[in-house]
Design a protein around this motif. Structure first.
Motif, PDB file in Angstrom:
ATOM      1  N   HIS A  86       0.837  -1.205   0.000  1.00 53.89           N
ATOM      2  CA  HIS A  86       0.000   0.000   0.000  1.00 53.89           C
ATOM      3  C   HIS A  86       0.875   1.259   0.000  1.00 53.89           C
ATOM      4  N   LEU A  87       1.937   1.238   0.784  1.00 51.02           N
ATOM      5  CA  LEU A  87       2.869   2.362   0.817  1.00 51.02           C
ATOM      6  C   LEU A  87       3.505   2.566  -0.563  1.00 51.02           C
ATOM      7  N   PHE A  88       3.873   1.472  -1.224  1.00 50.38           N
ATOM      8  CA  PHE A  88       4.446   1.528  -2.565  1.00 50.38           C
ATOM      9  C   PHE A  88       3.434   2.143  -3.537  1.00 50.38           C
ATOM     10  N   PHE A  89       2.156   1.736  -3.423  1.00 52.51           N
ATOM     11  CA  PHE A  89       1.093   2.289  -4.263  1.00 52.51           C
ATOM     12  C   PHE A  89       0.992   3.805  -4.066  1.00 52.51           C
ATOM     13  N   ASP A  90       0.945   4.245  -2.798  1.00 51.25           N
ATOM     14  CA  ASP A  90       0.837   5.674  -2.513  1.00 51.25           C
ATOM     15  C   ASP A  90       2.031   6.445  -3.079  1.00 51.25           C
ATOM     16  N   ALA A  91       3.222   5.897  -2.917  1.00 52.50           N
ATOM     17  CA  ALA A  91       4.427   6.590  -3.374  1.00 52.50           C
ATOM     18  C   ALA A  91       4.458   6.713  -4.897  1.00 52.50           C
ATOM     19  N   THR A  92       4.130   5.627  -5.601  1.00 49.24           N
ATOM     20  CA  THR A  92       4.164   5.684  -7.071  1.00 49.24           C
ATOM     21  C   THR A  92       3.062   6.588  -7.604  1.00 49.24           C
ATOM     22  N   CYS A  93       1.906   6.568  -6.956  1.00 54.17           N
ATOM     23  CA  CYS A  93       0.802   7.434  -7.379  1.00 54.17           C
ATOM     24  C   CYS A  93       1.189   8.903  -7.196  1.00 54.17           C
ATOM     25  N   GLU A  94       1.768   9.191  -6.059  1.00 55.73           N
ATOM     26  CA  GLU A  94       2.182  10.562  -5.760  1.00 55.73           C
ATOM     27  C   GLU A  94       3.269  11.038  -6.724  1.00 55.73           C
TER      28      GLU A  94
END
Length: 156
Positions: free
Chosen positions: A131-139
């Motif tokens: 989930h953290l990886f998802f947030d970082a790539t989205c950002e």
């Protein structure tokens, strides 16, 4: 009226006192045995409680070790994600610089060519910072998907 011999009266009184004392001793013996059984029961319950406390202490230690392991994994995942974010920002910066240089040196057709970021794939069971990886790539502007979430940046 028949007079009783005082010795006979005394004997009967002594016999009745003896019987009363015998009954008292029997009652005391029974109570003592019951008390011993109660003490044995309480001793057994105490041992069981001590074993339970030992088991719970062991489980607590295992849980603490598991928590430390998960904390370490989480920190490692955070560092990995931060490294990936840094790498993606550097790549994005290099891409922007490359586009600016290409824009200055090429024709309009060449300017419309696109540079795509690498495809990154991350899968885990919920403890690997997906989930953290998802947030970082989205950002960071990358198209990202996590379970039932999606992040698509509009083209500029």
């Amino acid at each position: 009226m028949v007079e009783e011999d005082p010795v006979d009266v005394e004997r009967r009184l002594v016999k009745s006192e003896i019987e009363l004392l015998k009954q008292t001793v029997e009652d005391g013996t029974t109570q003592f045995k019951t008390s011993q059984e109660t003490v044995q029961d309480h001793t057994t319950q105490l041992r069981i409680s001590q074993e339970t406390v030992q088991d719970l202490t062991t489980q607590l230690k295992v849980s603490q070790e598991t928590m430390q392991d998960l904390t370490t994994q989480f920190k490692d995942s955070q560092e990995t994600v931060e490294g990936i974010i840094t790498m993606m920002k550097e790549q994005e910066h290099a891409t922007v610089n490359s586009r600016q240089k290409d824009n200055n040196d090429t024709t309009k057709d060449q300017m419309e060519s696109r540079v795509f970021a690498p495809v990154l794939y991350n899968a885990g069971l919920g403890t690997s910072a997906t989930h953290l990886f998802f947030d970082a790539t989205c950002e960071s502007g990358f198209i990202s998907v996590h379970f039932n979430l999606a992040c698509i940046q509009p083209e500029m």
